[in-house]
Design a protein around this motif. Structure first.
Motif, mmCIF file in Angstrom:
data_model
loop_
_atom_site.group_PDB
_atom_site.id
_atom_site.type_symbol
_atom_site.label_atom_id
_atom_site.label_comp_id
_atom_site.label_asym_id
_atom_site.label_seq_id
_atom_site.Cartn_x
_atom_site.Cartn_y
_atom_site.Cartn_z
ATOM 1 N N LEU A 26 0.550 -1.260 0.064
ATOM 2 C CA LEU A 26 -0.465 0.217 0.317
ATOM 3 C C LEU A 26 0.830 1.402 -0.476
ATOM 4 C CD1 LEU A 26 -2.965 1.336 0.048
ATOM 5 C CD2 LEU A 26 -2.305 1.386 2.909
ATOM 6 N N VAL A 27 0.432 2.334 -0.983
ATOM 7 C CA VAL A 27 1.427 3.082 -0.723
ATOM 8 C C VAL A 27 0.479 4.504 -0.722
ATOM 9 C CG1 VAL A 27 2.802 4.816 -2.951
ATOM 10 C CG2 VAL A 27 2.916 2.208 -3.260
ATOM 11 N N ILE A 28 1.419 5.219 0.409
ATOM 12 C CA ILE A 28 0.405 6.042 0.836
ATOM 13 C C ILE A 28 0.972 7.662 0.454
ATOM 14 C CG2 ILE A 28 -0.474 7.657 3.249
ATOM 15 C CD1 ILE A 28 -0.448 4.651 3.686
ATOM 16 N N ASN A 29 0.321 8.671 0.454
ATOM 17 C CA ASN A 29 1.527 9.826 -0.281
ATOM 18 C C ASN A 29 0.469 10.779 0.536
ATOM 19 O OD1 ASN A 29 3.332 11.784 -1.647
ATOM 20 N ND2 ASN A 29 1.689 12.444 -2.904
ATOM 21 N N MET A 30 1.176 11.228 0.982
ATOM 22 C CA MET A 30 0.131 12.638 2.277
ATOM 23 C C MET A 30 0.215 14.006 2.169
ATOM 24 S SD MET A 30 -0.467 12.817 6.554
ATOM 25 C CE MET A 30 1.474 13.671 6.471
ATOM 26 N N GLY A 31 -0.634 14.776 1.449
ATOM 27 C CA GLY A 31 -0.092 17.008 1.142
ATOM 28 C C GLY A 31 -0.918 16.970 2.197
ATOM 29 N N GLY A 32 -1.030 18.141 1.960
ATOM 30 C CA GLY A 32 -1.150 19.670 3.160
ATOM 31 C C GLY A 32 -2.620 18.681 2.845
ATOM 32 N N LYS A 33 -3.720 19.136 2.500
ATOM 33 C CA LYS A 33 -5.494 18.460 2.393
ATOM 34 C C LYS A 33 -5.814 17.434 1.587
ATOM 35 C CE LYS A 33 -8.125 21.988 2.986
ATOM 36 N NZ LYS A 33 -8.494 21.577 3.960
ATOM 37 N N PHE A 44 5.427 4.636 3.166
ATOM 38 C CA PHE A 44 5.603 6.201 3.016
ATOM 39 C C PHE A 44 6.294 6.997 2.157
ATOM 40 C CE2 PHE A 44 4.396 9.164 6.792
ATOM 41 C CZ PHE A 44 3.096 10.032 5.878
ATOM 42 N N THR A 45 5.384 7.905 1.619
ATOM 43 C CA THR A 45 5.933 9.451 0.592
ATOM 44 C C THR A 45 6.005 10.282 0.850
ATOM 45 O OG1 THR A 45 4.741 9.506 -0.931
ATOM 46 C CG2 THR A 45 4.856 7.495 -1.187
ATOM 47 N N GLY A 46 6.848 10.941 0.086
ATOM 48 C CA GLY A 46 7.133 12.385 0.400
ATOM 49 C C GLY A 46 7.918 13.484 1.452
ATOM 50 N N GLY A 47 9.337 12.390 1.686
ATOM 51 C CA GLY A 47 10.182 12.718 1.925
ATOM 52 C C GLY A 47 10.656 12.119 3.416
ATOM 53 N N GLU A 48 9.443 11.015 3.474
ATOM 54 C CA GLU A 48 9.894 9.939 5.144
ATOM 55 C C GLU A 48 10.858 9.957 5.812
ATOM 56 O OE1 GLU A 48 8.045 9.200 8.782
ATOM 57 O OE2 GLU A 48 6.981 10.780 7.399
ATOM 58 N N GLU A 49 11.422 9.203 4.115
ATOM 59 C CA GLU A 49 12.332 8.775 4.482
ATOM 60 C C GLU A 49 13.813 9.249 5.363
ATOM 61 O OE1 GLU A 49 16.591 6.935 1.772
ATOM 62 O OE2 GLU A 49 14.969 5.690 2.221
ATOM 63 N N ARG A 50 13.973 10.882 4.913
ATOM 64 C CA ARG A 50 14.661 11.862 4.868
ATOM 65 C C ARG A 50 14.288 12.406 6.505
ATOM 66 N NH1 ARG A 50 13.844 17.236 2.897
ATOM 67 N NH2 ARG A 50 11.159 16.779 3.321
ATOM 68 N N PHE A 51 12.634 11.930 6.562
ATOM 69 C CA PHE A 51 11.589 12.617 8.727
ATOM 70 C C PHE A 51 12.981 11.587 9.420
ATOM 71 C CE2 PHE A 51 8.720 12.113 11.515
ATOM 72 C CZ PHE A 51 8.959 13.049 11.721
ATOM 73 N N GLU A 52 12.381 10.709 9.059
ATOM 74 C CA GLU A 52 13.022 9.284 9.792
ATOM 75 C C GLU A 52 14.229 8.876 10.085
ATOM 76 O OE1 GLU A 52 11.173 5.845 9.138
ATOM 77 O OE2 GLU A 52 9.433 6.421 8.951
ATOM 78 N N LEU A 53 14.994 9.444 8.980
ATOM 79 C CA LEU A 53 16.421 9.382 9.442
ATOM 80 C C LEU A 53 17.623 10.774 9.908
ATOM 81 C CD1 LEU A 53 17.878 8.318 6.274
ATOM 82 C CD2 LEU A 53 18.058 7.176 8.462
ATOM 83 N N LEU A 54 16.272 11.852 9.943
ATOM 84 C CA LEU A 54 17.021 12.552 10.688
ATOM 85 C C LEU A 54 16.150 12.698 12.454
ATOM 86 C CD1 LEU A 54 15.353 15.649 8.607
ATOM 87 C CD2 LEU A 54 18.146 15.364 9.398
ATOM 88 N N THR A 55 15.347 11.990 12.511
ATOM 89 C CA THR A 55 15.024 11.784 13.737
ATOM 90 C C THR A 55 14.894 10.433 14.795
ATOM 91 O OG1 THR A 55 12.698 11.334 13.427
ATOM 92 C CG2 THR A 55 13.049 13.379 13.920
ATOM 93 N N ASP A 56 16.248 9.771 13.987
ATOM 94 C CA ASP A 56 16.464 8.747 14.272
ATOM 95 C C ASP A 56 15.331 7.004 14.299
ATOM 96 O OD1 ASP A 56 18.657 9.016 14.181
ATOM 97 O OD2 ASP A 56 18.915 10.700 16.618
ATOM 98 N N PHE A 57 14.375 7.536 13.719
ATOM 99 C CA PHE A 57 13.565 5.785 14.155
ATOM 100 C C PHE A 57 14.846 5.071 13.970
ATOM 101 C CE2 PHE A 57 10.225 8.696 13.570
ATOM 102 C CZ PHE A 57 9.142 8.391 13.638
ATOM 103 N N PRO A 58 13.863 4.106 14.474
ATOM 104 C CA PRO A 58 14.990 2.922 14.583
ATOM 105 C C PRO A 58 14.688 1.874 13.177
ATOM 106 C CG PRO A 58 13.518 2.066 16.489
ATOM 107 C CD PRO A 58 13.132 3.867 15.663
ATOM 108 N N LEU A 59 15.492 2.324 11.636
ATOM 109 C CA LEU A 59 15.672 1.502 10.950
ATOM 110 C C LEU A 59 15.749 0.261 10.756
ATOM 111 C CD1 LEU A 59 15.070 5.659 8.578
ATOM 112 C CD2 LEU A 59 13.329 3.972 9.652
ATOM 113 N N GLU A 60 15.407 -1.008 9.791
ATOM 114 C CA GLU A 60 15.941 -1.937 10.157
ATOM 115 C C GLU A 60 16.385 -2.037 8.075
ATOM 116 O OE1 GLU A 60 13.712 -5.120 11.713
ATOM 117 O OE2 GLU A 60 13.066 -3.859 12.446
#
Length: 298
Positions: free
Chosen positions: A125-132, A198-214
């Protein structure tokens, strides 16, 4: 030939360069929802900020009508036909650039093109979230089997829960998730997914905030390197709400700190979908609309 692409949404402008690869050059956040009217358009203050920012880009990168492609989504689709025409004319006159407001269906189409991939026959399932708005695309056996357009985005949550953006959130994750689930009443979600992207900059965000990615062991496409269980995603989202201050989030993205205003609440809208669709793993992604535009041209 060098081309320039812009994704202009309800709150964030992403500006790219493309020759043989797509490269994000700049991003800038403007809250177009503030003082927005379908008949009057975006506020004069926001319109002036948008025009001034685009004029600076035009001068800096030598943007011309023939080398610049602007794709406009989100809140701008809600404008009356007359107001849309007025904006297109304004951009032509002030910038000699085309203001291309695309439909929700076309945005969903480009999302599908961006995410076309070999998913090792997983159900994704691909999720692309925007402002509205939020777009969903289901891949099964490496083919698109379902599309859905949701009329809810992070701006709705920002309006409903302003106290989430206190230095430490005064709002619980549970109450935001219940709010989202009420908004999604009547939506049908398939099950038996192997993961959600989960698209749209999520990888960058999770890396910046130290999510425990595998390491992503579900599929290997050379793009999506990481995954995280839904349980760990919830735990990490709680840290963003209650342990990392908003000021610290701003410091993680000094080039565009306002993007972080939607970080906390933007994590919970997809979380509600993860739970409704029984998603076991999340694969964070930085792909978005413009990747689909490029892939569609190949």
């Amino acid at each position: 030939m060098k081309e320039f692409y812009m994704d202009l949404g309800s709150s964030t402008i992403k500006f790219y360069e493309y020759t043989t690869e797509l490269k994000l050059l700049e991003e800038h956040s403007i809250y177009f929802k503030n003082d927005f009217s379908k008949t009057e358009g975006i506020s004069k203050e926001n319109q002036n900020e948008l025009l001034n920012y685009l004029k600076s880009l035009k001068e800096k990168y030598n943007l011309r009508y023939e080398n610049t492609h602007i794709f406009v989504t989100g809140i701008f689709r809600e404008l009356t036909f007359e107001k849309k025409q007025e904006l297109v004319k304004l951009f032509n006159n002030e910038l000699d650039l085309h203001f291309n407001i695309i439909s929700h269906g076309i945005e969903n189409y480009y999302l599908g093109k961006a995410m076309e991939n070999n998913y090792n026959n997983k159900k994704v399932l691909v999720i692309n979230m925007g402002g509205k708005t939020t777009e969903l695309v289901t891949f099964e056996n490496n083919k698109i089997t379902e599309r859905s357009n949701l009329k809810v985005g992070v701006a709705d949550l920002l309006n409903a829960f302003p106290d989430a953006n206190q230095s430490i959130s005064k709002v619980s994750i549970e109450e935001v998730e219940e709010f989202v689930k009420e908004k999604l009443t009547g939506e049908k979600f398939s099950e038996n997914y192997d993961c959600a992207i989960f698209t749209g900059g999520e990888e960058r965000f999770e890396l910046l905030t130290d999510f425990p990615l595998e390491k992503n062991t579900l599929f290997q496409d050379g793009i999506h390197k990481y995954m995280i269980s839904t349980e760990k995603y919830v735990e990490s989202s709680k840290k963003v709400f209650f342990e990392i201050t908003l000021e610290q989030l701003y410091e993680l993205m000094p080039q565009n700190p306002k993007w972080m205003d939607g970080a906390r609440l933007g994590a919970i809208l997809p979380l509600a979908i993860f739970h409704l669709a029984n998603i076991p793993y999340i694969v964070p992604s930085d792909l978005n609309l413009i990747n689909g535009v490029i892939n569609d041209q190949k």
